[in-house]
Design a protein around this motif. Sequence first.
Motif, short mmCIF file in Angstrom:
data_model
loop_
_atom_site.label_atom_id
_atom_site.label_comp_id
_atom_site.label_asym_id
_atom_site.label_seq_id
_atom_site.Cartn_x
_atom_site.Cartn_y
_atom_site.Cartn_z
N SER A 53 67.45 40.94 36.79
CA SER A 53 68.15 40.43 35.61
C SER A 53 67.17 39.79 34.63
N VAL A 54 66.23 39.00 35.14
CA VAL A 54 65.25 38.34 34.27
C VAL A 54 64.32 39.36 33.62
N LEU A 55 63.88 40.33 34.40
CA LEU A 55 62.98 41.35 33.86
C LEU A 55 63.67 42.20 32.80
N ARG A 56 64.95 42.46 32.98
CA ARG A 56 65.69 43.22 31.98
C ARG A 56 65.82 42.43 30.68
N GLN A 57 65.88 41.09 30.78
CA GLN A 57 65.92 40.26 29.58
C GLN A 57 64.64 40.38 28.77
N LEU A 58 63.55 40.79 29.42
CA LEU A 58 62.30 41.04 28.72
C LEU A 58 62.22 42.47 28.18
N ASP A 59 63.32 43.23 28.33
CA ASP A 59 63.37 44.64 27.92
C ASP A 59 62.39 45.50 28.70
N MET A 60 62.13 45.14 29.94
CA MET A 60 61.27 45.95 30.78
C MET A 60 62.03 47.20 31.26
#
Length: 274
Positions: A53-60
Amino acid sequence: MLTISEFGRRTGLSHKALRLYDVSGLLPPAQVDPANGYRLYDEEQLERARRISVLRQLDMPLTTIAEVLAGSDEEGLIRLDRWWAAQEATTAARRATLQYLRDRLSRSGSTGLSPRPVLTRDVPETKIASIRSDTDQQNLIGIIVTATDEIRTYLQAAGATLPGESWVIYHGPVTPEAEATVEVCVPFQGLVDPSGPIAIRVEPAHHEAYCTITMDECAYPRIMLAYDLVDDFVRTAASTITGPPREVYRANCHLMPRDQPAVDIAQPIIERKL
């Protein structure tokens, strides 16, 4: 075991996201009820889900997330730092591109490169480690930064001696609309075996024409003006092209002031004998 609703509430992930991560293999449920198809998750999956979830917030991208989470935390940290360095380099390049376009639209800045010479030099036979990738213009900077760091890390661990510079050889035209193969290269000295995507080869000795630009001038499309200078020189001198064009990045160029000479745009040639 947690239902998909409870698992989603505790991780901040929607049903749609959890189904996507299941299909992609990034976060499959611990169990699927064969009777009704309900997805059930184990509490031990909470930490992985929260990291996703956190990594997706970085648009990874999902493929990169999978790489970050595939190994140990130490390995994941290295992959995360490489990706973020690539993002920052891409942002810097986009900022320089924006400034170039603003200058052209406002007519308040230079419409091209400041005058500079195109020179020639002899390049000795050089042992290199390289990674080849297919990319378009948008993803080019990220690939250069990530591959260079991966190669350097591998060579240093293998005990090789690195002179400091790195190259990018273009085996085709990279544009915003079309992909081509680029070869990110790091010269070195020592005995090193190839590993995974990292190939080891010798770049033949050659003569080349080149001009030098700053990091700000590296941004597309301004960098194409430097290629034009070299192309005009080669055409005027009626030289024979003997290899693909390349960019030669000086040691620690990313730490230099962005208005200082940092990169050579080079073209291997055989000069016409008068």
